[in-house]
Enzyme design. Sequence first.
Site, PDB file in Angstrom:
ATOM      1  N   SER A  80     -12.091   4.771 -14.184  1.00 25.28           N
ATOM      2  CA  SER A  80     -12.831   3.916 -13.296  1.00 25.28           C
ATOM      3  C   SER A  80     -12.542   4.740 -12.324  1.00 25.28           C
ATOM      4  CB  SER A  80     -12.623   2.631 -13.624  1.00 25.28           C
ATOM      5  OG  SER A  80     -13.205   2.382 -12.643  1.00 25.28           O
ATOM      6  N   TYR A 104      -7.229  -5.059 -15.147  1.00 23.78           N
ATOM      7  CA  TYR A 104      -8.748  -4.027 -15.681  1.00 23.78           C
ATOM      8  C   TYR A 104      -8.562  -2.607 -15.030  1.00 23.78           C
ATOM      9  CZ  TYR A 104     -12.932  -1.217 -15.591  1.00 23.78           C
ATOM     10  OH  TYR A 104     -13.925  -0.272 -16.210  1.00 23.78           O
TER      11      TYR A 104
END
Length: 283
Positions: free
Chosen positions: A155, A168
């Site tokens: 990401s 995350y």
Amino acid sequence: MGRVEGKVAFITGAARGQGRAHALRLAQEGAEIIAVDVCQSFDTVPYDGSTESDLAQTVKEVEALDRRIVARKADVRDLGSLQAAVDEGLSEFGHIDIVCANAGIASFAPALELTEEMWQEVVDVNLIGVWKTVKATAPSMVERGQGGSIVLTSSIAGLIAFPNLAHYTAAKHGVTGLMRTLAVELAPHRIRVNSVHPTTVDTPMVANEPVWGLFLGGVAGATREQAAEGMKALNAMPIPWVESVDISNAVLYLASDEARYVTGTTTVIDAGAMQPFKVPHSA
């Protein structure tokens, strides 16, 4: 057409979202598919998980492209279930050439307010599950001796910081580091390892009320329309999110022989989100 003709792709998180898009895009270009997904919700995640019906829909759509697919319910946290899926795929197709370690989940809270369970579940799926996916699939690729391509889904949170997403962000940074080490270790076997780094993608992970509210500063009952306007601020280009196929096109390139000497790279698909200076969007 035929950019991955004759190749077999193993894809995690394939029941919906980016995983399904990767399966379809690779199948469109000639690949056979081994699709796995956990097909369940997670207690610490604020949106519904995938279902067995979702995975069946992926099967249906791949078969509609006249490609073969083996689909199995498997949890990336469980190496045994991944190995069973690999064995079934190898029995059907004989080899694996492409691995897309795509399965991932998200929850959110300030770092000091995350529960131990929230932290553990995200790290277990998003980082340890990626390593277990490679551990289950790569040995057969090494043994075959024909090279291959492994694409890890990270990401932009694997390259920069995001508040309220410490677990995350840490996991996705870990995926980036794992990719770099695997690229070095597997290069002698002509197995290329790269990562993809999307901005927000219009999948069930993002397209839900809690996440819309997060990106709007904690607005309760946020709508898709409100989020679409507010989330444009994340990207330099005047869009709130990209589509799954945009990531799949990058995965296809990295999986194909067009990228035969591309390894150890962080491929960013971010609509300019990581640029330090952004032009304000007009109303």
